[in-house]
Design a protein around this motif. Structure first.
Motif, PDB file in Angstrom:
ATOM      1  N   ILE A  15       0.855  -1.189   0.000  1.00  0.00           N
ATOM      2  CA  ILE A  15       0.000   0.000   0.000  1.00  0.00           C
ATOM      3  C   ILE A  15       0.893   1.243   0.000  1.00  0.00           C
ATOM      4  O   ILE A  15       1.810   1.340   0.820  1.00  0.00           O
ATOM      5  N   ALA A  16       0.628   2.131  -0.947  1.00  0.00           N
ATOM      6  CA  ALA A  16       1.453   3.341  -1.065  1.00  0.00           C
ATOM      7  C   ALA A  16       0.987   4.396  -0.068  1.00  0.00           C
ATOM      8  O   ALA A  16      -0.208   4.692   0.035  1.00  0.00           O
ATOM      9  N   LEU A  17       1.948   4.955   0.667  1.00  0.00           N
ATOM     10  CA  LEU A  17       1.682   6.078   1.581  1.00  0.00           C
ATOM     11  C   LEU A  17       1.849   7.387   0.807  1.00  0.00           C
ATOM     12  O   LEU A  17       1.123   8.347   1.017  1.00  0.00           O
ATOM     13  N   LYS A  19       1.964   8.279  -3.235  1.00  0.00           N
ATOM     14  CA  LYS A  19       1.537   7.507  -4.412  1.00  0.00           C
ATOM     15  C   LYS A  19       2.377   7.742  -5.656  1.00  0.00           C
ATOM     16  O   LYS A  19       2.916   8.820  -5.866  1.00  0.00           O
ATOM     17  N   TYR A  20       2.349   6.706  -6.487  1.00  0.00           N
ATOM     18  CA  TYR A  20       2.875   6.739  -7.854  1.00  0.00           C
ATOM     19  C   TYR A  20       1.696   6.991  -8.786  1.00  0.00           C
ATOM     20  O   TYR A  20       0.719   6.255  -8.748  1.00  0.00           O
ATOM     21  N   TRP A  21       1.762   8.024  -9.596  1.00  0.00           N
ATOM     22  CA  TRP A  21       0.690   8.269 -10.575  1.00  0.00           C
ATOM     23  C   TRP A  21       1.253   9.106 -11.716  1.00  0.00           C
ATOM     24  O   TRP A  21       1.664  10.240 -11.515  1.00  0.00           O
ATOM     25  N   LYS A  73       0.381 -10.803 -22.391  1.00  0.00           N
ATOM     26  CA  LYS A  73       1.361  -9.878 -23.004  1.00  0.00           C
ATOM     27  C   LYS A  73       2.230  -9.210 -21.947  1.00  0.00           C
ATOM     28  O   LYS A  73       3.434  -9.037 -22.127  1.00  0.00           O
ATOM     29  N   ARG A  74       1.588  -8.826 -20.811  1.00  0.00           N
ATOM     30  CA  ARG A  74       2.366  -8.163 -19.746  1.00  0.00           C
ATOM     31  C   ARG A  74       3.400  -9.122 -19.166  1.00  0.00           C
ATOM     32  O   ARG A  74       4.534  -8.751 -18.897  1.00  0.00           O
ATOM     33  N   VAL A  75       2.995 -10.384 -18.983  1.00  0.00           N
ATOM     34  CA  VAL A  75       3.920 -11.403 -18.468  1.00  0.00           C
ATOM     35  C   VAL A  75       5.058 -11.631 -19.469  1.00  0.00           C
ATOM     36  O   VAL A  75       6.229 -11.778 -19.088  1.00  0.00           O
ATOM     37  N   SER A 108      -3.505  -7.028  -7.564  1.00  0.00           N
ATOM     38  CA  SER A 108      -2.609  -8.164  -7.404  1.00  0.00           C
ATOM     39  C   SER A 108      -1.388  -8.005  -8.296  1.00  0.00           C
ATOM     40  O   SER A 108      -0.468  -8.802  -8.239  1.00  0.00           O
ATOM     41  N   SER A 109      -1.345  -6.934  -9.122  1.00  0.00           N
ATOM     42  CA  SER A 109      -0.240  -6.860 -10.081  1.00  0.00           C
ATOM     43  C   SER A 109       1.099  -6.596  -9.395  1.00  0.00           C
ATOM     44  O   SER A 109       2.128  -7.056  -9.872  1.00  0.00           O
ATOM     45  N   ALA A 110       1.093  -5.870  -8.267  1.00  0.00           N
ATOM     46  CA  ALA A 110       2.368  -5.603  -7.582  1.00  0.00           C
ATOM     47  C   ALA A 110       2.986  -6.909  -7.087  1.00  0.00           C
ATOM     48  O   ALA A 110       4.145  -7.226  -7.379  1.00  0.00           O
ATOM     49  N   GLY A 140       6.892  -4.829 -15.468  1.00  0.00           N
ATOM     50  CA  GLY A 140       5.550  -5.429 -15.534  1.00  0.00           C
ATOM     51  C   GLY A 140       4.493  -4.496 -14.973  1.00  0.00           C
ATOM     52  O   GLY A 140       3.431  -4.290 -15.553  1.00  0.00           O
ATOM     53  N   SER A 141       4.782  -3.906 -13.819  1.00  0.00           N
ATOM     54  CA  SER A 141       3.848  -3.000 -13.153  1.00  0.00           C
ATOM     55  C   SER A 141       4.678  -2.119 -12.230  1.00  0.00           C
ATOM     56  O   SER A 141       5.463  -2.636 -11.420  1.00  0.00           O
ATOM     57  N   GLY A 142       4.517  -0.800 -12.353  1.00  0.00           N
ATOM     58  CA  GLY A 142       5.357   0.120 -11.585  1.00  0.00           C
ATOM     59  C   GLY A 142       5.401  -0.217 -10.109  1.00  0.00           C
ATOM     60  O   GLY A 142       6.478  -0.370  -9.510  1.00  0.00           O
ATOM     61  N   SER A 143       4.221  -0.371  -9.508  1.00  0.00           N
ATOM     62  CA  SER A 143       4.186  -0.582  -8.055  1.00  0.00           C
ATOM     63  C   SER A 143       4.824  -1.916  -7.653  1.00  0.00           C
ATOM     64  O   SER A 143       5.159  -2.118  -6.488  1.00  0.00           O
ATOM     65  N   ALA A 144       5.008  -2.848  -8.612  1.00  0.00           N
ATOM     66  CA  ALA A 144       5.656  -4.131  -8.304  1.00  0.00           C
ATOM     67  C   ALA A 144       7.113  -3.931  -7.895  1.00  0.00           C
ATOM     68  O   ALA A 144       7.664  -4.731  -7.135  1.00  0.00           O
ATOM     69  N   ALA A 145       7.734  -2.843  -8.375  1.00  0.00           N
ATOM     70  CA  ALA A 145       9.122  -2.551  -7.975  1.00  0.00           C
ATOM     71  C   ALA A 145       9.213  -2.476  -6.453  1.00  0.00           C
ATOM     72  O   ALA A 145      10.217  -2.865  -5.855  1.00  0.00           O
ATOM     73  N   ARG A 146       8.118  -1.987  -5.805  1.00  0.00           N
ATOM     74  CA  ARG A 146       8.119  -1.782  -4.346  1.00  0.00           C
ATOM     75  C   ARG A 146       7.818  -3.058  -3.574  1.00  0.00           C
ATOM     76  O   ARG A 146       7.960  -3.073  -2.345  1.00  0.00           O
ATOM     77  N   SER A 147       7.339  -4.119  -4.261  1.00  0.00           N
ATOM     78  CA  SER A 147       7.052  -5.372  -3.542  1.00  0.00           C
ATOM     79  C   SER A 147       8.281  -6.268  -3.460  1.00  0.00           C
ATOM     80  O   SER A 147       8.211  -7.343  -2.881  1.00  0.00           O
ATOM     81  N   GLY A 192      -8.445   1.250 -15.489  1.00  0.00           N
ATOM     82  CA  GLY A 192      -7.378   0.733 -14.632  1.00  0.00           C
ATOM     83  C   GLY A 192      -6.222   1.715 -14.511  1.00  0.00           C
ATOM     84  O   GLY A 192      -6.214   2.767 -15.154  1.00  0.00           O
ATOM     85  N   SER A 193      -5.211   1.330 -13.709  1.00  0.00           N
ATOM     86  CA  SER A 193      -4.063   2.214 -13.478  1.00  0.00           C
ATOM     87  C   SER A 193      -3.274   2.466 -14.755  1.00  0.00           C
ATOM     88  O   SER A 193      -2.720   3.550 -14.934  1.00  0.00           O
ATOM     89  N   GLN A 194      -3.213   1.455 -15.634  1.00  0.00           N
ATOM     90  CA  GLN A 194      -2.418   1.636 -16.849  1.00  0.00           C
ATOM     91  C   GLN A 194      -2.935   2.830 -17.661  1.00  0.00           C
ATOM     92  O   GLN A 194      -2.159   3.683 -18.090  1.00  0.00           O
ATOM     93  N   GLU A 195      -4.270   2.895 -17.836  1.00  0.00           N
ATOM     94  CA  GLU A 195      -4.869   4.042 -18.555  1.00  0.00           C
ATOM     95  C   GLU A 195      -4.693   5.311 -17.733  1.00  0.00           C
ATOM     96  O   GLU A 195      -4.453   6.390 -18.258  1.00  0.00           O
ATOM     97  N   GLY A 196      -4.813   5.168 -16.403  1.00  0.00           N
ATOM     98  CA  GLY A 196      -4.712   6.325 -15.509  1.00  0.00           C
ATOM     99  C   GLY A 196      -3.366   7.021 -15.607  1.00  0.00           C
ATOM    100  O   GLY A 196      -3.292   8.250 -15.655  1.00  0.00           O
ATOM    101  N   HIS A 197      -2.281   6.238 -15.680  1.00  0.00           N
ATOM    102  CA  HIS A 197      -0.946   6.842 -15.787  1.00  0.00           C
ATOM    103  C   HIS A 197      -0.839   7.677 -17.076  1.00  0.00           C
ATOM    104  O   HIS A 197      -0.201   8.717 -17.101  1.00  0.00           O
ATOM    105  N   LEU A 198      -1.489   7.162 -18.133  1.00  0.00           N
ATOM    106  CA  LEU A 198      -1.448   7.887 -19.415  1.00  0.00           C
ATOM    107  C   LEU A 198      -2.224   9.196 -19.336  1.00  0.00           C
ATOM    108  O   LEU A 198      -1.846  10.194 -19.953  1.00  0.00           O
TER     109      LEU A 198
END
Ligand code: DP6
Length: 349
Positions: A15-17, A19-21, A73-75, A108-110, A140-147, A192-198
């Motif tokens: 959980i981000a305190l 955030k990444y956006w 594709k992401r995998v 679950s992507s992180a 794969g997913s930005g927030s996954a770097a933090r997991s 989703g977040s992918q569209e949100g970042h754009l």
């Protein structure tokens, strides 16, 4: 002769305190600002990767169901990087399970990409250090770097691919914080977040959010360092409000809050006024993450479970990062892929 190279790993979501956006580079997931999070110990993704010399295409099975198109594709972006680095160009079975329900809005992507980066690199015989594993998960997913690292974590935006990775600020036991996730909707997200970042750059507020980020990051690091809950609560809620202000002012706007989300935000602030160590933060969805200290967690869980509109409460304390697992503990995943321990070369243990 058929050859199988396998490794298994597990990781928690976070959980981000802060955030990444928004990204500076969408292909590499290079973020607009640094972010800070903690791993959620109770929630878990376990992933097995098997490179198979006789497989004619990559296979992805998540929670017992084969997936195609976007998730595959992401995998494959991670697998492509691992193939390039290891020289093993075989197709792979990727078999993954979560211990938390799908569709409850807990990303679950992180945890998925952190576990995948570790399992895939080990299966291919690579021994990536934490920093390079975090970089790989980020693809794969930005927030996954933090997991990938343990405990309380900061992801540094960096100047490019080579220095955009996450590292531990404090170990899990540094401060006994908890996240009680109040699930208020199981509807799929409109965006989703992918569209949100754009879309982040289309908001006139994103510039202010990013420009002010160093101040909030300093504030958050200091609050963690001093274990100052009151101060942490203020910056965490401010950062969440800024995230949602950007979302709500993007074109098209993204509005994630439900009436129950708003009612909960008010209630959490009332509890804090009464002296409870609680604060809230919301990601790209209506669920309310209520962060608290250990002496409040039982009372809070009980109150949230009885709060009108709350469907479910998931509770997690601060957890470790991604770690390899012995293949023996992943036999259920091997079975799901129609494989068995015999004939498999273990690369991960
Ligand atoms: C709002 O791109 O990492 O949760 O869609 O799960 O891959 P996925 O998310 P990601 O963006 C996460 C955005 C956020 C804030 C955060 O976790 O920092």
């Amino acid at each position: 002769m058929r050859e199988l190279f396998a490794a298994c790993a597990e990781a928690h979501p976070n959980i981000a305190l802060i955030k990444y956006w928004g990204n500076r580079d969408h292909r590499l997931n290079l973020p607009a600002n640094n972010s800070i999070s903690f791993n959620l110990e109770g929630l878990l993704t376990r992933t097995l990767v098997v490179f198979d010399s006789q497989l004619n295409r990559d296979r992805l099975i998540i929670n017992g169901r084969e997936r195609f198109r976007d998730p595959l594709k992401r995998v494959q972006r991670i697998l492509a990087w691992v193939r390039e680095d290891s020289g093993i160009y075989w197709n792979a079975h990727v078999i993954s399970v979560n211990n938390f329900p799908e569709g409850v809005g807990i990303a679950s992507s992180a945890s998925a990409f952190a576990a995948l980066a570790l399992a895939a690199s080990k299966a291919a015989g690579l021994h990536l250090d934490e920093r390079n594993l975090s970089r790989l998960a980020r693809i794969g997913s930005g927030s996954a770097a933090r997991s990938v690292p343990d405990g309380f974590v900061e992801w540094r935006s960096g100047t490019g691919d080579h220095d955009s990775y996450a590292f531990t600020l404090f170990p899990p036991e540094y401060w006994d914080l908890w996240d009680c996730v109040a699930v208020v909707s199981t509807e799929p997200k409109p965006l989703g977040s992918q569209e949100g970042h754009l879309l982040a750059e289309t908001s006139p507020i994103q510039w202010a959010r990013v420009t002010d980020a160093p101040r909030r990051l300093d504030w958050c690091r200091k609050a963690l360092k001093e274990r100052d809950f009151e101060s942490l609560a203020e910056v965490v809620e401010l950062d969440s409000h800024l995230l949602h202000a950007v979302m709500q002012t993007s074109s098209p706007p993204m509005f994630y809050w439900e009436p129950t989300s708003v009612a909960l935000m008010h209630q959490v602030r009332r509890w804090r006024k009464q002296g409870w160590n609680v604060c809230y933060t919301l990601d790209a969805g209506p669920n309310v993450h209520v962060i608290c200290t250990s002496e409040v967690v039982q009372r809070l869980e009980h109150e949230l479970q009885n709060f009108p509109g709350v469907l479910q409460v998931l509770t997690a304390r601060v957890g470790k990062g991604a770690r390899p697992l012995p293949l023996e503990t992943c036999q259920d995943l091997l079975r799901q892929g129609g494989l068995s321990l015999s004939g498999v070369s273990r690369r991960g243990t």
